[in-house]
Design a protein around this motif. Structure first.
Motif, PDB file in Angstrom:
ATOM      1  N   LEU A 173      13.800  18.162  -2.515  1.00  0.00           N
ATOM      2  CA  LEU A 173      14.522  17.087  -1.835  1.00  0.00           C
ATOM      3  C   LEU A 173      13.724  16.538  -0.660  1.00  0.00           C
ATOM      4  N   ALA A 174      13.033  17.427   0.073  1.00  0.00           N
ATOM      5  CA  ALA A 174      12.214  16.966   1.198  1.00  0.00           C
ATOM      6  C   ALA A 174      11.083  16.063   0.716  1.00  0.00           C
ATOM      7  N   CYS A 175      10.451  16.425  -0.400  1.00  0.00           N
ATOM      8  CA  CYS A 175       9.371  15.592  -0.946  1.00  0.00           C
ATOM      9  C   CYS A 175       9.910  14.236  -1.388  1.00  0.00           C
ATOM     10  N   MET A 176      11.125  14.213  -1.959  1.00  0.00           N
ATOM     11  CA  MET A 176      11.714  12.935  -2.369  1.00  0.00           C
ATOM     12  C   MET A 176      11.986  12.045  -1.172  1.00  0.00           C
ATOM     13  N   VAL A 177      12.532  12.633  -0.103  1.00  0.00           N
ATOM     14  CA  VAL A 177      12.825  11.853   1.102  1.00  0.00           C
ATOM     15  C   VAL A 177      11.541  11.320   1.724  1.00  0.00           C
ATOM     16  N   LEU A 178      10.501  12.148   1.804  1.00  0.00           N
ATOM     17  CA  LEU A 178       9.239  11.706   2.383  1.00  0.00           C
ATOM     18  C   LEU A 178       8.586  10.630   1.527  1.00  0.00           C
ATOM     19  N   HIS A 179       8.710  10.766   0.202  1.00  0.00           N
ATOM     20  CA  HIS A 179       8.128   9.750  -0.683  1.00  0.00           C
ATOM     21  C   HIS A 179       8.812   8.394  -0.502  1.00  0.00           C
ATOM     22  N   LEU A 180      10.136   8.415  -0.301  1.00  0.00           N
ATOM     23  CA  LEU A 180      10.871   7.167  -0.102  1.00  0.00           C
ATOM     24  C   LEU A 180      10.695   6.611   1.303  1.00  0.00           C
ATOM     25  N   SER A 181      10.315   7.459   2.250  1.00  0.00           N
ATOM     26  CA  SER A 181      10.238   7.037   3.653  1.00  0.00           C
ATOM     27  C   SER A 181       8.870   6.506   4.036  1.00  0.00           C
ATOM     28  N   TYR A 182       7.800   7.045   3.447  1.00  0.00           N
ATOM     29  CA  TYR A 182       6.450   6.722   3.893  1.00  0.00           C
ATOM     30  C   TYR A 182       5.658   5.997   2.813  1.00  0.00           C
ATOM     31  N   PHE A 183       4.792   5.084   3.287  1.00  0.00           N
ATOM     32  CA  PHE A 183       3.796   4.374   2.481  1.00  0.00           C
ATOM     33  C   PHE A 183       4.426   3.472   1.413  1.00  0.00           C
ATOM     34  N   GLN A 184       5.739   3.328   1.380  1.00  0.00           N
ATOM     35  CA  GLN A 184       6.375   2.469   0.389  1.00  0.00           C
ATOM     36  C   GLN A 184       6.538   1.044   0.913  1.00  0.00           C
ATOM     37  N   GLY A 185       7.169   0.892   2.094  1.00  0.00           N
ATOM     38  CA  GLY A 185       7.359  -0.413   2.684  1.00  0.00           C
ATOM     39  C   GLY A 185       8.156  -1.363   1.797  1.00  0.00           C
ATOM     40  N   ARG A 186       7.972  -2.656   2.067  1.00  0.00           N
ATOM     41  CA  ARG A 186       8.623  -3.699   1.272  1.00  0.00           C
ATOM     42  C   ARG A 186       7.573  -4.359   0.393  1.00  0.00           C
ATOM     43  N   ARG A 187       7.784  -4.331  -0.902  1.00  0.00           N
ATOM     44  CA  ARG A 187       6.805  -4.880  -1.831  1.00  0.00           C
ATOM     45  C   ARG A 187       6.891  -6.408  -1.815  1.00  0.00           C
ATOM     46  N   ARG A 188       5.774  -7.045  -1.459  1.00  0.00           N
ATOM     47  CA  ARG A 188       5.711  -8.507  -1.431  1.00  0.00           C
ATOM     48  C   ARG A 188       5.094  -9.076  -2.705  1.00  0.00           C
ATOM     49  N   LEU A 189       4.161  -8.350  -3.293  1.00  0.00           N
ATOM     50  CA  LEU A 189       3.531  -8.824  -4.529  1.00  0.00           C
ATOM     51  C   LEU A 189       2.986  -7.621  -5.288  1.00  0.00           C
ATOM     52  N   LYS A 190       3.414  -7.508  -6.534  1.00  0.00           N
ATOM     53  CA  LYS A 190       2.926  -6.463  -7.422  1.00  0.00           C
ATOM     54  C   LYS A 190       2.709  -7.113  -8.775  1.00  0.00           C
ATOM     55  N   GLU A 191       1.440  -7.381  -9.113  1.00  0.00           N
ATOM     56  CA  GLU A 191       1.179  -8.150 -10.324  1.00  0.00           C
ATOM     57  C   GLU A 191      -0.184  -7.772 -10.900  1.00  0.00           C
ATOM     58  N   ARG A 192      -0.272  -7.910 -12.219  1.00  0.00           N
ATOM     59  CA  ARG A 192      -1.524  -7.684 -12.934  1.00  0.00           C
ATOM     60  C   ARG A 192      -1.995  -9.014 -13.519  1.00  0.00           C
ATOM     61  N   SER A 193      -3.302  -9.284 -13.366  1.00  0.00           N
ATOM     62  CA  SER A 193      -3.833 -10.553 -13.838  1.00  0.00           C
ATOM     63  C   SER A 193      -5.305 -10.399 -14.163  1.00  0.00           C
ATOM     64  N   ASP A 194      -5.813 -11.352 -14.989  1.00  0.00           N
ATOM     65  CA  ASP A 194      -7.250 -11.402 -15.246  1.00  0.00           C
ATOM     66  C   ASP A 194      -7.917 -12.533 -14.469  1.00  0.00           C
ATOM     67  N   ASP A 195      -7.126 -13.268 -13.680  1.00  0.00           N
ATOM     68  CA  ASP A 195      -7.631 -14.364 -12.848  1.00  0.00           C
ATOM     69  C   ASP A 195      -7.508 -13.958 -11.384  1.00  0.00           C
ATOM     70  N   VAL A 196      -8.629 -13.563 -10.806  1.00  0.00           N
ATOM     71  CA  VAL A 196      -8.608 -13.056  -9.428  1.00  0.00           C
ATOM     72  C   VAL A 196      -8.181 -14.128  -8.445  1.00  0.00           C
ATOM     73  N   MET A 197      -8.711 -15.337  -8.562  1.00  0.00           N
ATOM     74  CA  MET A 197      -8.411 -16.390  -7.606  1.00  0.00           C
ATOM     75  C   MET A 197      -6.949 -16.822  -7.693  1.00  0.00           C
ATOM     76  N   ALA A 198      -6.401 -16.912  -8.912  1.00  0.00           N
ATOM     77  CA  ALA A 198      -5.005 -17.322  -9.061  1.00  0.00           C
ATOM     78  C   ALA A 198      -4.068 -16.316  -8.411  1.00  0.00           C
ATOM     79  N   LEU A 199      -4.366 -15.034  -8.589  1.00  0.00           N
ATOM     80  CA  LEU A 199      -3.516 -14.022  -7.988  1.00  0.00           C
ATOM     81  C   LEU A 199      -3.699 -13.988  -6.473  1.00  0.00           C
ATOM     82  N   SER A 200      -4.902 -14.267  -5.993  1.00  0.00           N
ATOM     83  CA  SER A 200      -5.126 -14.313  -4.545  1.00  0.00           C
ATOM     84  C   SER A 200      -4.295 -15.421  -3.901  1.00  0.00           C
ATOM     85  N   ARG A 201      -4.163 -16.574  -4.596  1.00  0.00           N
ATOM     86  CA  ARG A 201      -3.374 -17.680  -4.037  1.00  0.00           C
ATOM     87  C   ARG A 201      -1.905 -17.309  -3.917  1.00  0.00           C
TER      88      ARG A 201
END
Length: 328
Positions: A173-201
């Motif tokens: 339970l402690a590991c679950m709480v720490l996993h949810l509390s740290y290094f997660q933050g709010r995800r602004r962009l999570k995407e896979r692409s083959d066009d680097v510039m398009a995803l950068s924009r």
């Protein structure tokens, strides 16, 4: 940085200390011989401690004559000879030969062991008295013979198993709480692409003050036969340039990262994986930013970029200081 959530680790640590301080199993062995039926034998005195936690176990292993059955009686006596506990055991032993499909052999089967578990009510010295009420042959005839018996008196803490289970559950339970509390933050962009510039924009957005994280991982296709599927070691370095551009087009930060191509574990997929280290940015105020990523399309005529993953987060919380990129 917020180390407060780390205090949840104190509970599994406390359980671990309690488990380490609990008493391990202790035992005392006696070798007795019941001389004949209706002729009891008594063990030497042994101490037992009554503290509400210790559980005592009396284990009996008898060695009766071949092809006999018996009824054994066990009695627990205190220092004054008062009967405290009583248990009976019906046992047997059968030996012989067997023949089947041209094969033969011997067998020796028996039911001659039993145990008695209890919590002592009072501390003191105790003894075990054993007697055999009847000893019969396979023809149901009385047999007059001695029976060697091994007696083991063991004592262990009754809460050790519970503490061990509590340790596993609390740590999980402690590991679950720490996993949810740290290094997660709010995800602004999570995407896979083959066009680097398009995803950068797509990274152009208004980001709040605080800590941000950016992580890039790639897949490269093998374009040469120089590196077979059996080679899973790091091969050649790949350099990525990461720039932060504000709303007026000014470059606020440049960062160079290096990763190494490595073969996939699957021998059927002849490709390379590449993961760059995570990059952290510290924003002192609200900023309109875009993250420009520059990754080579090919690497030394060995590999060609197939796709890349971008994981961009803000409002990241960390338990300890991390190296951050400052915006000029």
């Amino acid at each position: 940085m917020n180390p407060a959530f780390l205090f949840i680790l104190l509970f599994p640590c406390w359980v671990l200390v309690s488990l380490g301080s609990s008493r391990g199993p202790e035992h005392r062995d006696f070798d007795l011989t019941v001389p004949s039926p209706n002729n009891p034998v008594t063990s030497a005195p042994f101490p037992l401690v009554a503290n509400g936690k210790n559980v005592s176990t009396i284990r009996i292993d008898a060695v009766p004559p071949a092809n006999t059955s018996y009824n054994m009686s066990l009695e627990l006596l205190d220092a004054k000879g008062t009967l405290l506990l009583h248990a009976d055991k019906e046992g047997w032993r059968e030996t012989g030969s067997w023949y089947e499909d041209g094969y033969s052999g011997t067998y020796d089967e028996s039911d001659r062991s039993f145990w008695l578990k209890f919590k002592p009510r009072e501390s003191g010295n105790f003894s075990v008295r054993l007697s055999v009420d009847s000893l019969l042959s396979s023809q149901n005839q009385p047999v007059s013979a001695s029976i060697p018996v091994s007696v083991r008196i063991s004592s262990s803490s009754s809460n050790q198993g519970l503490l061990f289970l509590t340790l596993i559950v609390s740590f999980s339970l402690a590991c679950m709480v720490l996993h949810l509390s740290y290094f997660q933050g709010r995800r602004r962009l999570k995407e896979r692409s083959d066009d680097v510039m398009a995803l950068s924009r797509k990274t152009r957005a208004v980001y709040p003050a605080g800590l941000m994280s950016l992580h890039v991982s790639c897949r490269f296709e093998n374009t040469t036969s120089s590196f077979g599927p059996q080679n899973r070691y790091h091969l050649v370095p790949v350099h990525m340039k990461l720039s932060v551009i504000d709303a007026v087009g000014a470059v606020r930060n440049n960062c160079d990262l290096t990763g190494y191509l490595s073969k996939k574990q699957s021998e059927e997929d002849d490709s390379f994986d590449l993961k760059f280290p995570s990059v952290y940015y510290q924003l002192d105020q609200v900023e309109n930013l875009r993250f420009r990523i520059d990754i080579p399309e090919t690497v030394s005529d060995i590999a060609e970029l197939e796709w890349f993953d971008l994981d961009l987060r803000d409002k990241v919380v960390v338990p300890w200081p991390v190296s951050t990129q400052k915006l000029s």
